[in-house]
Scaffold this active site. Sequence first.
Site: not given
Ligand SMILES: Cc1cc2nc3c(=O)[nH]c(=O)nc-3n(C[C@H](O)[C@H](O)[C@H](O)COP(=O)(O)OP(=O)(O)OC[C@H]3O[C@@H](n4cnc5c(N)ncnc54)[C@H](O)[C@@H]3O)c2cc1C
Length: 659
Positions: A42, A44, A47, A286, A339, A421, A455, A461
């Site tokens: 990951g 994101g 990660g 948002s 929410r 969401h 949440r 984030l």
């Molecule tokens: C529209 C929207 C707006 C949001 N706004 C906010 C906000 O303003 N503030 C806030 O705090 N939160 C917000 N959130 C929530 C927040 O964006 C997410 O919870 C957060 O970004 C998740 O981050 P993460 O690194 O855990 O996962 P992600 O960003 O989902 O990253 C997942 C990673 O895992 C990788 N991956 C997935 N499966 C596999 C696999 N099997 N093999 C290899 N790689 C894989 C992907 O390629 C990616 O790199 C929002 C969410 C959405 C949908």
Amino acid sequence: MAKVLDSKIPAGPVPEKWKEYKAHQRLVNPKNKLKLDVIVVGTGLAGASAAASLGEMGFNVFNFCIQDSPRRAHSIAAQGGINAAKCYQNDGDSVYRLFYDTVKGGDYRAREANVYRLAEVSNNIIDQCVAQGVPFAREYGGMLANRSFGGAQVSRTFYAKGQTGQQLLLGAYSSLSAQVQAKKVKLFTRYEMEDVVIVDGRARGIIAKNLVTGKLERFSANAVVIATGGYGNTYFLSTNAMGCNCTAAVQCYRKGAMFANPSYVQIHPTCIPVHGDKQSKLTLMSESLRNDGRIWVPKKIEDAKALQQGTKQGWEIPEEDRDYYLERRYPAFGNLVPRDVASRAAKERCDKGFGVNNTGLAVFLDFSESINRLGLDVIMQRYGNLFEMYEEITDVFPGDVANEINGVKYYKPMMIYPAIHYTMGGIWVDYELQTTIPGLFAIGECNFSDHGANRLGASALMQGLADGYFVLPYTIQNYLADQAVWPKVSTDLPEFAEAEKKVDAEMDRLLNIKGKRSVDSIHKELGHIMWEYVGMGRTAEGLKTGLKKMHDLEKEFDTNLFVPGTKEGLNVELDKAIHLRDFFTMGQLVAFDALSRNESCGGHFREEYQTEEGEAKRDDEHYFYVGCWEYKGKGNEPELSKEPLEYEAIKVQTRNYKN
Ligand SMILES: Cc1cc2nc3c(=O)[nH]c(=O)nc-3n(C[C@H](O)[C@H](O)[C@H](O)COP(=O)(O)OP(=O)(O)OC[C@H]3O[C@@H](n4cnc5c(N)ncnc54)[C@H](O)[C@@H]3O)c2cc1C
């Protein structure tokens, strides 16, 4: 017999059996025993920040993502902001207050100690990101600006226009790139983890598919970290990016990692309403918009009917005939209630017939008052890109004057409705973010850790970056400490061969069904079942029906699926089929958890358990625990274990956002 979990499960001694594998061992470089390999799946926010930090600390990191660049992870979708207890507004904020708001916002179902740590490191995150050059919004005097998000009465949300996630990810990506350059991180883009490899009870590597060539590859490491995001797309329609999936997490679950609180799914109140059955994606507006936008429906049912029939427009309804129902019901927090509360209130109004669009499933989010007070320029500075996004999708610009009644200007309101969401549930982790499989860690949205049953906005984030920059890089070392003297295993071990064979066989199985239905058509049907029976309002009867329907649909998937192409080369349909296989496991898990939790809390609303005013009614006597599920094979009910919650600092009480 269900186990009782403790938040700290020690990794345990190195098994004697290791010696048997001597022939396969690649000995650790004796000159530098700390050169340990870590797989981070990951890129994101969780990660990328973890991979960059681990690289900087000297570990060799293998970092995987399914996109063509880490910068395209779903995290870039995050719009509104990130919380921290800096108290720049001098409004009484503190680490304790952020901690308290988060535990309360989660309806007293989060692990208290984790949340306190999260609040403590929140301020470091902002410093770290500023040092990376993240362009947070600033006040005229240069101070970082803040806005308010739901569930808080202070302004603690740091933001970069409506693109906070993207800017934060660019910051993390620049740190990651520095480590790539320093050869401490090796990136594997367009690779998907298909399985985790367990050797002697420890996570020792993964099987990943090169999504371009279709080839399966084996990777071994001293520890595996998954940061693969949430499972919101189980519902088909959600605000998540289309590629979001839960395959990595579900494979870990199948291999023995417990899955915690799956029924805690967040339904966001301010999304663009569904407008047809050809849609494959929903768009979030948002939560930050609730700072200046006011949510309302008509007071009179005849006005609502006219809106539904299209014979009247929102801006024709004068102030005195509008029901700002959140301000009416929750005077202390108004439009900034959490929410789950805002979503349920919208559903309640729409269920009573007060919906404002042709489907009756929408409420207004109106900026008339704030534009009249502050001017359109100020509002555009705050939400410009969100207004433009809304216009692009609906052809309505919320800054257009539409009417004037008694000298008051009325602007075209947005229409919004709740949508799936975020997922608070996830892989169970202890305080060190280690799963029930030693050597396997889970961070970011894919773990269950900090948000309880709901949440608060701008806290995902914060959690993802807290895990990646400030928690995991330290806690993983407690595990890796004893790994320094134990070698990384060879990918020739039978465990790797067997895992790869199974993944390969699964792809053959899916390709050879050769039925008549596309992946999307079945996924859409699963989404309907989830929304209808496992969605915003759940009942025991509905959940049982949902489980039965999911079971039948899974049979249809197994017998009537059509996946075109072959497993060689790029095959997006095959990848989607693998994801859908796992959404089935996930959907059923959500339903089992929801059925077992005979109470309402946060995002889990069982209609049988509500107060006279329609608020969630918790049952702390029987359900004050983290529900942890163990996989028992396809088609079998998973087994529930419990981690009792212990609160020392906070008194558990009924949530109150009214006064
Ligand atoms: C529209 C929207 C707006 C949001 N706004 C906010 C906000 O303003 N503030 C806030 O705090 N939160 C917000 N959130 C929530 C927040 O964006 C997410 O919870 C957060 O970004 C998740 O981050 P993460 O690194 O855990 O996962 P992600 O960003 O989902 O990253 C997942 C990673 O895992 C990788 N991956 C997935 N499966 C596999 C696999 N099997 N093999 C290899 N790689 C894989 C992907 O390629 C990616 O790199 C929002 C969410 C959405 C949908």
